[in-house]
Motif scaffolding. Structure first.
Motif, PDB file in Angstrom:
ATOM      1  N   THR A  24       0.881  -1.208   0.070  1.00 46.88           N
ATOM      2  CA  THR A  24       0.088   0.075   0.031  1.00 46.88           C
ATOM      3  C   THR A  24       0.799   1.395  -0.110  1.00 46.88           C
ATOM      4  N   LYS A  25       2.070   1.018   0.699  1.00 47.08           N
ATOM      5  CA  LYS A  25       2.994   2.317   0.735  1.00 47.08           C
ATOM      6  C   LYS A  25       3.415   2.625  -0.700  1.00 47.08           C
ATOM      7  N   ILE A  26       3.817   1.606  -1.419  1.00 40.83           N
ATOM      8  CA  ILE A  26       4.376   1.929  -2.759  1.00 40.83           C
ATOM      9  C   ILE A  26       3.090   2.198  -3.594  1.00 40.83           C
ATOM     10  N   LEU A  27       2.231   1.706  -3.465  1.00 38.49           N
ATOM     11  CA  LEU A  27       0.925   2.402  -4.419  1.00 38.49           C
ATOM     12  C   LEU A  27       0.797   3.641  -4.142  1.00 38.49           C
ATOM     13  N   THR A  28       0.648   4.025  -3.077  1.00 42.51           N
ATOM     14  CA  THR A  28       0.241   5.576  -2.579  1.00 42.51           C
ATOM     15  C   THR A  28       1.495   6.283  -2.954  1.00 42.51           C
ATOM     16  N   GLY A  31       1.029   6.660  -6.858  1.00 39.26           N
ATOM     17  CA  GLY A  31      -0.047   7.592  -7.278  1.00 39.26           C
ATOM     18  C   GLY A  31       0.045   8.951  -7.063  1.00 39.26           C
ATOM     19  N   GLU A  32       1.014   9.097  -5.821  1.00 41.31           N
ATOM     20  CA  GLU A  32       1.183  10.649  -5.760  1.00 41.31           C
ATOM     21  C   GLU A  32       2.270  11.145  -6.491  1.00 41.31           C
ATOM     22  N   ILE A  33       3.324  10.337  -6.842  1.00 43.30           N
ATOM     23  CA  ILE A  33       4.101  11.075  -8.095  1.00 43.30           C
ATOM     24  C   ILE A  33       3.147  11.110  -9.379  1.00 43.30           C
ATOM     25  N   THR A  34       2.529  10.270  -9.945  1.00 45.91           N
ATOM     26  CA  THR A  34       1.818  10.283 -10.922  1.00 45.91           C
ATOM     27  C   THR A  34       0.820  11.456 -11.070  1.00 45.91           C
ATOM     28  N   VAL A  35       0.384  11.651 -10.082  1.00 51.62           N
ATOM     29  CA  VAL A  35      -0.864  12.836  -9.990  1.00 51.62           C
ATOM     30  C   VAL A  35       0.048  14.364  -9.796  1.00 51.62           C
ATOM     31  N   ASN A  36       0.899  14.439  -9.008  1.00 53.64           N
ATOM     32  CA  ASN A  36       1.170  15.608  -8.305  1.00 53.64           C
ATOM     33  C   ASN A  36       2.961  15.828  -8.827  1.00 53.64           C
ATOM     34  N   GLY A  37       3.481  14.701  -9.496  1.00 48.56           N
ATOM     35  CA  GLY A  37       4.679  15.039 -10.174  1.00 48.56           C
ATOM     36  C   GLY A  37       5.900  14.892  -9.001  1.00 48.56           C
TER      37      GLY A  37
END
Length: 90
Positions: A24-28, A31-37
């Motif tokens: 879950t930590k890796i997926l979070t 997702g954070e990097i994908t959306v916010n850079g």
């Protein structure tokens, strides 16, 4: 007859390790990097829009080797048959 004395007298059996929940930590994070850079790339200039797209190299593939019906099993059978026929005729 069986008893549950071992379970009753061994409380360590119920001391579970706390889960680390790495997936879950890796997926979070992804997702954070994908959306916010990525935070280290904030403020950097983006690559030019006319940059060349990468081209994959062309590979030489021996189509005879990978043709349908030319699987390992069939190749071994063919080689075995030709080897046996040679040894019989000699």
């Amino acid at each position: 007859m069986s008893t549950t004395k071992f379970i009753d007298t061994t409380p360590e059996l119920f001391d579970f390790k706390q889960r680390r929940d790495r997936a879950t930590k890796i997926l979070t994070y992804l997702g954070e990097i994908t959306v916010n850079g990525h935070p280290e790339t904030l403020g950097r200039a983006k690559p030019a829009a006319d940059a060349r797209k990468p081209v994959a190299p062309k590979l030489k593939v021996d189509t005879r080797r990978w043709a349908p019906g030319n699987c390992l099993r069939n190749r071994v059978r063919r080689r075995w048959r030709t080897g046996c026929s040679r040894s019989k005729s000699s």
